[in-house]
Design a protein around this motif. Structure first.
Motif, PDB file in Angstrom:
ATOM      1  N   MET A   1       0.765  -1.246   0.023  1.00 15.72           N
ATOM      2  CA  MET A   1       0.142  -0.073   0.104  1.00 15.72           C
ATOM      3  C   MET A   1       0.978   1.263   0.065  1.00 15.72           C
ATOM      4  O   MET A   1       1.948   1.351   0.631  1.00 15.72           O
ATOM      5  CB  MET A   1      -0.974   0.154   1.184  1.00 15.72           C
ATOM      6  CG  MET A   1      -1.752   1.552   1.350  1.00 15.72           C
ATOM      7  SD  MET A   1      -2.941   1.403   2.680  1.00 15.72           S
ATOM      8  CE  MET A   1      -4.326   1.021   1.488  1.00 15.72           C
ATOM      9  N   ARG A   2       0.293   2.099  -0.700  1.00 15.10           N
ATOM     10  CA  ARG A   2       1.092   3.546  -0.897  1.00 15.10           C
ATOM     11  C   ARG A   2       0.324   4.606  -0.269  1.00 15.10           C
ATOM     12  O   ARG A   2      -1.026   4.718  -0.665  1.00 15.10           O
ATOM     13  CB  ARG A   2       1.348   3.722  -2.259  1.00 15.10           C
ATOM     14  CG  ARG A   2       2.620   4.695  -2.808  1.00 15.10           C
ATOM     15  CD  ARG A   2       2.759   4.866  -4.078  1.00 15.10           C
ATOM     16  NE  ARG A   2       2.053   4.108  -5.075  1.00 15.10           N
ATOM     17  CZ  ARG A   2       2.220   2.932  -5.676  1.00 15.10           C
ATOM     18  NH1 ARG A   2       3.294   2.507  -5.671  1.00 15.10           N
ATOM     19  NH2 ARG A   2       1.443   2.559  -6.611  1.00 15.10           N
ATOM     20  N   ILE A   3       0.607   5.288   0.793  1.00 16.36           N
ATOM     21  CA  ILE A   3       0.067   6.289   1.400  1.00 16.36           C
ATOM     22  C   ILE A   3       0.837   7.721   1.096  1.00 16.36           C
ATOM     23  O   ILE A   3       2.146   7.780   1.307  1.00 16.36           O
ATOM     24  CB  ILE A   3      -0.027   6.125   2.789  1.00 16.36           C
ATOM     25  CG1 ILE A   3      -0.810   4.882   3.265  1.00 16.36           C
ATOM     26  CG2 ILE A   3      -0.652   7.576   3.420  1.00 16.36           C
ATOM     27  CD1 ILE A   3      -0.888   4.487   4.591  1.00 16.36           C
ATOM     28  N   LEU A   4       0.116   8.497   0.775  1.00 15.62           N
ATOM     29  CA  LEU A   4       0.863  10.146   0.284  1.00 15.62           C
ATOM     30  C   LEU A   4       0.222  11.145   1.479  1.00 15.62           C
ATOM     31  O   LEU A   4      -1.157  11.087   1.617  1.00 15.62           O
ATOM     32  CB  LEU A   4       0.295  10.577  -1.159  1.00 15.62           C
ATOM     33  CG  LEU A   4       0.898  11.752  -1.497  1.00 15.62           C
ATOM     34  CD1 LEU A   4       2.225  12.062  -1.445  1.00 15.62           C
ATOM     35  CD2 LEU A   4       0.279  12.258  -2.908  1.00 15.62           C
ATOM     36  N   GLY A  61       9.355  -0.118  -4.125  1.00 13.71           N
ATOM     37  CA  GLY A  61      10.306  -0.843  -3.285  1.00 13.71           C
ATOM     38  C   GLY A  61       9.719  -1.277  -1.878  1.00 13.71           C
ATOM     39  O   GLY A  61       9.964  -2.524  -1.519  1.00 13.71           O
ATOM     40  N   VAL A  62       9.079  -0.503  -1.255  1.00 11.47           N
ATOM     41  CA  VAL A  62       8.538  -0.599   0.079  1.00 11.47           C
ATOM     42  C   VAL A  62       7.452  -1.768  -0.087  1.00 11.47           C
ATOM     43  O   VAL A  62       7.381  -2.544   0.791  1.00 11.47           O
ATOM     44  CB  VAL A  62       8.171   0.770   0.905  1.00 11.47           C
ATOM     45  CG1 VAL A  62       7.295   0.309   2.020  1.00 11.47           C
ATOM     46  CG2 VAL A  62       9.434   1.443   1.155  1.00 11.47           C
ATOM     47  N   GLN A  63       6.712  -1.517  -0.867  1.00  9.70           N
ATOM     48  CA  GLN A  63       5.453  -2.336  -1.147  1.00  9.70           C
ATOM     49  C   GLN A  63       6.075  -3.497  -1.395  1.00  9.70           C
ATOM     50  O   GLN A  63       5.327  -4.854  -1.035  1.00  9.70           O
ATOM     51  CB  GLN A  63       4.624  -2.122  -2.327  1.00  9.70           C
ATOM     52  CG  GLN A  63       3.665  -0.689  -1.847  1.00  9.70           C
ATOM     53  CD  GLN A  63       2.866  -0.411  -3.030  1.00  9.70           C
ATOM     54  OE1 GLN A  63       2.871   0.264  -3.887  1.00  9.70           O
ATOM     55  NE2 GLN A  63       1.466  -0.866  -2.722  1.00  9.70           N
ATOM     56  N   LEU A  64       6.855  -3.862  -2.516  1.00 11.07           N
ATOM     57  CA  LEU A  64       7.545  -5.273  -2.892  1.00 11.07           C
ATOM     58  C   LEU A  64       8.158  -5.938  -1.523  1.00 11.07           C
ATOM     59  O   LEU A  64       8.132  -7.115  -1.506  1.00 11.07           O
ATOM     60  CB  LEU A  64       8.707  -5.183  -3.819  1.00 11.07           C
ATOM     61  CG  LEU A  64       8.008  -4.790  -5.127  1.00 11.07           C
ATOM     62  CD1 LEU A  64       9.063  -4.484  -6.258  1.00 11.07           C
ATOM     63  CD2 LEU A  64       7.595  -5.912  -5.878  1.00 11.07           C
ATOM     64  N   ALA A  69       4.161   2.057   2.480  1.00  6.40           N
ATOM     65  CA  ALA A  69       4.795   3.152   2.270  1.00  6.40           C
ATOM     66  C   ALA A  69       4.226   4.369   2.590  1.00  6.40           C
ATOM     67  O   ALA A  69       3.112   4.644   2.098  1.00  6.40           O
ATOM     68  CB  ALA A  69       5.336   3.292   0.885  1.00  6.40           C
ATOM     69  N   VAL A  70       4.873   5.240   3.280  1.00  9.57           N
ATOM     70  CA  VAL A  70       4.049   6.534   3.721  1.00  9.57           C
ATOM     71  C   VAL A  70       4.830   7.617   3.169  1.00  9.57           C
ATOM     72  O   VAL A  70       6.154   8.108   3.655  1.00  9.57           O
ATOM     73  CB  VAL A  70       4.109   6.616   5.290  1.00  9.57           C
ATOM     74  CG1 VAL A  70       3.481   8.013   5.732  1.00  9.57           C
ATOM     75  CG2 VAL A  70       3.241   5.439   5.920  1.00  9.57           C
ATOM     76  N   ALA A  71       4.564   8.155   1.902  1.00  6.33           N
ATOM     77  CA  ALA A  71       5.287   9.340   1.277  1.00  6.33           C
ATOM     78  C   ALA A  71       4.968  10.664   1.856  1.00  6.33           C
ATOM     79  O   ALA A  71       3.873  11.027   1.835  1.00  6.33           O
ATOM     80  CB  ALA A  71       5.093   9.201  -0.046  1.00  6.33           C
TER      81      ALA A  71
END
Length: 140
Positions: A1-4, A61-64, A69-71
């Motif tokens: 998961m990607r958090i912005l 990369g963090v997700q993999l 990932a918290v951007a």
């Protein structure tokens, strides 16, 4: 998961992002630290797009690795936000003007976001609980 977590410089992104990432067992990716690491201070429109792709690559990369990932990134335009392609977006809308005029001039209010922080907070803990609760509710 990607958090912005996006917003103008000085809006509280880092103040919120670092403890938020820790609470959800995520990996915090701070755009300022990334720019320093890559020795890249290009803040042109093209430079900002390049930074968005770099932040997405790091988040991928963090997700993999099986993490969240918290951007923490100004991400000033809807184009750069589309590049990040976050699963969950927090808009830090706590100030009307940041400390950099070039960023103020190009910053677009996000079209899509999941949580909106509308005013500055003195008690990070309270705001953080609201954000985490909203995030957890969206995960159900």
């Amino acid at each position: 998961m990607r958090i912005l977590i996006c917003g103008l410089p000085g809006s509280g992104k880092t103040t919120l992002a670092e403890p938020f990432a820790e609470l959800i067992n995520g990996i915090w990716i701070n755009a300022d630290k990334v720019r320093t690491r890559y020795d890249d201070q290009d803040f042109t429109v093209d430079g900002r797009v390049k930074q968005a792709y770099r932040m997405r690559h790091l988040a991928d990369g963090v997700q993999l690795a099986g993490k969240i990932a918290v951007a923490d990134f100004v991400c000033p335009t809807n184009e750069t936000r589309d590049i990040i392609n976050a699963d969950y977006t927090i808009w830090m809308d706590t100030i009307k003007e940041g400390r950099f005029n070039d960023t103020n001039l190009i910053f677009e209010n996000p079209k899509n976001y999941n949580y909106h922080v509308r005013e500055w907070f003195d008690n990070t803990h309270n705001e953080l609980l609201k954000v985490v609760s909203n995030y957890m509710e969206k995960q159900k």
